[in-house]
Design an enzyme around this catalytic site. Structure first.
Site, PDB file in Angstrom:
ATOM      1  N   THR A 118      14.648 -92.471 101.957  1.00 42.45           N
ATOM      2  CA  THR A 118      15.039 -91.271 102.487  1.00 42.45           C
ATOM      3  C   THR A 118      15.919 -91.364 103.645  1.00 42.45           C
ATOM      4  OG1 THR A 118      14.761 -88.719 102.428  1.00 42.45           O
ATOM      5  CG2 THR A 118      12.967 -90.424 103.432  1.00 42.45           C
ATOM      6  N   CYS A 159      11.694 -83.211 109.211  1.00 40.16           N
ATOM      7  CA  CYS A 159      11.119 -83.488 108.121  1.00 40.16           C
ATOM      8  C   CYS A 159      10.130 -84.666 108.249  1.00 40.16           C
ATOM      9  CB  CYS A 159      11.871 -83.531 107.005  1.00 40.16           C
ATOM     10  SG  CYS A 159      13.331 -82.206 107.043  1.00 40.16           S
ATOM     11  N   HIS A 176      10.123 -85.818 100.455  1.00 42.67           N
ATOM     12  CA  HIS A 176      10.767 -85.564 101.828  1.00 42.67           C
ATOM     13  C   HIS A 176      10.518 -84.021 101.898  1.00 42.67           C
ATOM     14  CE1 HIS A 176      14.711 -85.842 104.375  1.00 42.67           C
ATOM     15  NE2 HIS A 176      13.978 -85.045 104.745  1.00 42.67           N
TER      16      HIS A 176
END
Lengths: 161, 207
Positions: free
Chosen positions: A23, A29, A46
């Site tokens: 990711t 996040c 995520h």
């Protein structure tokens, strides 16, 4: 060489060797990897927000720490991962801007990390390693073959946890 | 008050938001142009409803290094205002502003002085954007001091994305790109009102 499976923001996916899963640009996040080292089955989510029960509009389960981890768990168990062998690695949860305020709304990074850890503890999945907090973005890559999680940041050497 | 659901905005509402982007960014571009003493053109503003997955790719990909300046907004309009530019563009802008005091080295990190100049650029042009928005809607907007971060675009955009995540599975951006004739100085303005503030803005304009 395997391919690189991409996980977007508020997204999740699973990955088997020889592929790897990544990711890009994690800010506040948190990227959560669930991994069965014996069967080399892995998955990544995520998550953007700590708690699905506090939000009305929650159709996308991958958006939240609680529902996102549950969904990822369901997916890798369906692939044949052993529930008792599962471990996790987490990264992200930075505070990107140095807000001079007590506004809790803007400190979502650390709340995300806390929520992820609480959920993993509830599910009795140990956190093997983490690289969380501070004030910079991270791109992460997980290799189920070796169990290594690579963390790349701007102006910093690549880290393996 | 106009009922607003992000997924169900009509064309009329989109047009109004686009016009807000037009006026705000128009003023901001003028301010920028005066500051660097060069002609700066603005592209037609876009109003995009994006999935979070797509958001990271907005400015040259999630890993593209950008300078982000963010202000939080309060009073009649709640939300955030962001001004983003690529690192190379920020470097050019600093050079235009500071002349001989700016570093010649393209790859070097910004000095304290250069960072402070960037923050001031952000302050002036977001100020111009917001004051025209405030005049247009007759609403009071109180902005915080500008916060700055230099990092991957995805990481910086995660901050407004999370705000949207609380109300929707998509993010609505009023986005305007600008650049000078040589495309050396370019960047993006992004206005991110909360859902309630969208209603207030549209209501104030008679919708």
């Amino acid at each position: 060489m395997g391919t690189m499976v991409k996980v977007g923001m508020a997204d999740l996916n699973v990955c088997l060797p020889p592929d790897a899963i990544t990711t890009l640009g994690l800010g506040s996040c948190v990227g959560v990897v669930l991994y069965d080292p014996t069967h080399k089955i892995s998955g990544m989510v995520h998550v953007m927000l700590p708690d699905s029960t506090k939000i009305r509009n929650n159709e996308n389960v991958a958006k939240f720490a609680d529902t996102g981890i549950e969904e990822l768990l369901r997916k890798i168990l369906a692939l044949g991962a052993s529930r008792s062998a599962l471990v996790s690695k987490i990264a992200g949860g930075a505070q990107m801007f140095a807000f001079r305020t007590d506004n809790e709304m803007l400190k979502v990074g650390s709340r995300n990390v806390d929520a992820v850890k609480a959920k993993l503890a509830e599910l009795k999945i140990p956190v093997l390693a983490e690289d969380t907090g501070l004030n910079y973005g991270r791109t992460i890559e997980f290799y189920p073959d070796t169990g290594n999680l690579l963390i790349k940041s701007v102006g910093k050497p690549t880290k393996t946890i | 008050m106009a009922e607003v659901k992000l997924e169900q905005m009509d064309n009329m509402q989109f047009d109004v938001l686009r016009e807000i982007g037009n006026i705000g960014a128009g003023n901001a571009t003028t301010a920028l142009s005066q500051m660097i003493n060069a002609k700066v053109d603005m592209k037609v503003p876009k109003v995009d409803l994006l999935e979070f997955k797509e958001l990271g790719d907005l400015i040259g990909g999630a890993e593209n290094i950008v300078v982000g300046i963010l202000l939080t907004l309060e009073e009649d309009i709640d939300g955030m205002m962001m001004f983003l530019m690529e690192k190379g563009a920020a470097r050019s802008m600093v050079r235009v502003m500071m002349g001989a005091y700016a570093s010649e080295d393209e790859s070097a990190d910004f000095s304290e002085m250069e960072l402070s100049a960037l923050q001031e650029i952000g302050n002036i042009i977001t100020g111009a954007y917001l004051s025209s928005l405030s005049t247009l809607t007759n609403m009071t907007i109180v902005a915080s001091i500008p916060y700055m971060a230099i990092d991957m675009a995805g990481a910086i955009l995660s901050v407004p994305a999370i705000e949207f995540g609380k109300i929707s599975d998509k993010a609505l951006l009023i986005e305007t790109e600008f650049g000078d004739a040589t495309e050396v100085v370019n960047g993006y303005f992004i206005l991110i009102p909360t859902l309630d503030s969208y209603s207030s803005i549209l209501t104030s304009l008679g919708l």
